[in-house]
Design a protein around this motif. Structure first.
Motif, mmCIF file in Angstrom:
data_model
loop_
_atom_site.group_PDB
_atom_site.id
_atom_site.type_symbol
_atom_site.label_atom_id
_atom_site.label_comp_id
_atom_site.label_asym_id
_atom_site.label_seq_id
_atom_site.Cartn_x
_atom_site.Cartn_y
_atom_site.Cartn_z
ATOM 1 N N VAL A 124 53.552 36.683 45.034
ATOM 2 C CA VAL A 124 53.026 36.804 46.398
ATOM 3 C C VAL A 124 51.522 36.524 46.356
ATOM 4 N N VAL A 125 51.086 35.458 47.032
ATOM 5 C CA VAL A 125 49.669 35.093 47.036
ATOM 6 C C VAL A 125 48.985 35.746 48.229
ATOM 7 N N ARG A 126 47.923 36.465 47.940
ATOM 8 C CA ARG A 126 47.087 37.061 48.989
ATOM 9 C C ARG A 126 45.812 36.224 49.068
ATOM 10 N N ALA A 127 45.648 35.462 50.156
ATOM 11 C CA ALA A 127 44.502 34.560 50.313
ATOM 12 C C ALA A 127 43.393 35.241 51.102
ATOM 13 N N LEU A 128 42.193 35.246 50.526
ATOM 14 C CA LEU A 128 41.033 35.860 51.168
ATOM 15 C C LEU A 128 39.958 34.797 51.402
ATOM 16 N N ALA A 129 39.495 34.681 52.628
ATOM 17 C CA ALA A 129 38.402 33.758 52.945
ATOM 18 C C ALA A 129 37.084 34.507 52.819
ATOM 19 N N SER A 130 36.184 33.972 51.980
ATOM 20 C CA SER A 130 34.906 34.645 51.750
ATOM 21 C C SER A 130 33.841 33.599 51.447
ATOM 22 N N PRO A 131 32.657 33.701 52.053
ATOM 23 C CA PRO A 131 31.613 32.697 51.842
ATOM 24 C C PRO A 131 30.805 32.894 50.576
ATOM 25 N N GLN A 132 30.865 34.082 49.945
ATOM 26 C CA GLN A 132 30.035 34.326 48.785
ATOM 27 C C GLN A 132 30.875 34.506 47.521
ATOM 28 N N TYR A 133 30.183 34.407 46.371
ATOM 29 C CA TYR A 133 30.874 34.588 45.095
ATOM 30 C C TYR A 133 31.086 36.070 44.829
ATOM 31 N N GLU A 134 32.285 36.426 44.411
ATOM 32 C CA GLU A 134 32.591 37.798 44.050
ATOM 33 C C GLU A 134 32.744 37.912 42.539
ATOM 34 N N GLU A 135 32.327 39.033 41.990
ATOM 35 C CA GLU A 135 32.518 39.287 40.571
ATOM 36 C C GLU A 135 34.008 39.503 40.302
ATOM 37 N N LEU A 136 34.567 38.733 39.379
ATOM 38 C CA LEU A 136 36.011 38.774 39.142
ATOM 39 C C LEU A 136 36.420 39.828 38.119
ATOM 40 N N ARG A 137 35.528 40.135 37.204
ATOM 41 C CA ARG A 137 35.892 41.144 36.208
ATOM 42 C C ARG A 137 35.920 42.527 36.844
ATOM 43 N N ASN A 138 36.921 43.280 36.467
ATOM 44 C CA ASN A 138 37.069 44.653 36.963
ATOM 45 C C ASN A 138 37.151 44.705 38.488
ATOM 46 N N SER A 139 37.839 43.717 39.083
ATOM 47 C CA SER A 139 38.033 43.727 40.528
ATOM 48 C C SER A 139 39.491 43.391 40.833
ATOM 49 N N ASP A 140 39.853 43.473 42.103
ATOM 50 C CA ASP A 140 41.222 43.161 42.514
ATOM 51 C C ASP A 140 41.427 41.676 42.762
ATOM 52 N N ILE A 141 40.353 40.897 42.686
ATOM 53 C CA ILE A 141 40.448 39.455 42.918
ATOM 54 C C ILE A 141 40.770 38.756 41.601
ATOM 55 N N ASP A 142 41.794 37.917 41.613
ATOM 56 C CA ASP A 142 42.250 37.256 40.390
ATOM 57 C C ASP A 142 41.658 35.870 40.200
ATOM 58 N N VAL A 143 41.561 35.123 41.296
ATOM 59 C CA VAL A 143 41.132 33.722 41.223
ATOM 60 C C VAL A 143 40.131 33.451 42.341
#
Length: 299
Positions: A124-143
């Protein structure tokens, strides 16, 4: 339990110092001071009642006891890492959270996700639209799929796509203005993103060898590529766009590309993910699909 096993923090400091053969390098890796590393090594030596390092000039050499302990600690840490991976690595099936810029997310990614779901119904892909870079380590964002290719981050990054940028407008505008040459664009309303960087009308006019007369030009500024595309779909002038944002509209005739003059190399989109993520198996499946889909689009 062996009381010496309570000193795992000291052993971690010892392992880094022995592996890197440097207190200062170990301090940098562990994000502590060199003095703290030196103190922890002294504490470990006092607890074990042995000397682990001998100084040779500016270098630290492992003693015989240090070599023996280093071999055992290395093996033990490898065993622990394997155990952590065994309990933390998730199966391919599950939720995958992907973030991308609002324009790329709505114009390219989301319209194609049904194809991924058809191939991999267990993800199940959860797509999030965001204009800035998010830190991927230790977060819920995978890609993360981001514009650019030189991010200051420790996660894996690779260029997915380099997309040329060119003018697009509605077919009705082409008929009304009669765009016989690039010079005719100067008589149109120009739609441009705020802070366009290299992908500005100024750069495109230079590429087309057309002299700009700023005082005579009519402008609309928008915050995203998608807003610019929506403006020209409504008949408001002409905008610059990358292929990935408008290919479907060019194919169905909703938009036209009046000239073949392009800004190249164009927009770069990079894929970022943490190679140590517990969802790495899921990430790899999505990565391979992304690449195959981009190849299909180009073909």
């Amino acid at each position: 339990m062996d009381k010496r096993l309570r000193s795992l923090a000291l052993l971690r400091c010892f392992e880094a110092s022995a592996r890197l053969q440097s207190y200062s390098a170990a301090a940098e890796e562990l994000a502590i001071t060199q003095a703290a590393v030196s103190q922890q090594i002294r504490n470990l030596e006092e607890q074990l009642a042995v000397q682990l390092f001998a100084r040779e000039g500016r270098k630290m050499r492992l003693t015989k006891a240090g070599l023996t302990l280093f071999a055992g600690v290395t093996e033990a840490f490898a065993t622990l890492s394997a155990a952590f991976n065994g309990i933390q690595t998730e199966p391919v099936a599950g939720v995958l959270t992907v973030t991308a810029s609002p324009s790329f997310c709505s114009r390219w990614l989301v319209p194609r996700l049904w194809k991924f779901s058809a191939l991999h119904p267990d993800i199940v892909v959860r797509a999030l639209a965001s204009p800035q870079y998010e830190e991927l380590r230790n977060s819920d964002i995978d890609v993360a799929i981001r514009q650019g290719d030189n991010f200051i981050t420790k996660v894996h990054q690779e260029v997915l796509l380099v997309d040329p940028v060119f003018p697009v407008c509605s077919p009705q505008i082409v008929q009304q203005v009669k765009l016989s040459s690039p010079h005719c664009i100067c008589d149109m309303q120009l739609v441009e993103a705020i802070n366009p960087g290299l992908f500005s009308w100024r750069n495109w006019f230079a590429k087309a060898q057309v002299e700009m007369q700023p005082g005579k030009l009519s402008w609309i500024e928008v915050t995203t590529w998608e807003m610019g595309i929506n403006a020209v779909l409504s008949g408001h002038g002409i905008c610059l766009s990358a292929v990935c944002m408008v290919q479907d509209m060019l194919d169905n005739g909703m938009l036209v590309k009046p000239f073949n003059i392009q800004i190249e190399p164009g927009l770069k989109f990079s894929l970022l993910f943490d190679e140590e993520s517990p969802r790495i198996a899921r990430i790899q499946v999505f990565k391979e699909w992304l690449k195959s889909q981009l190849i299909t689009d180009v073909a």
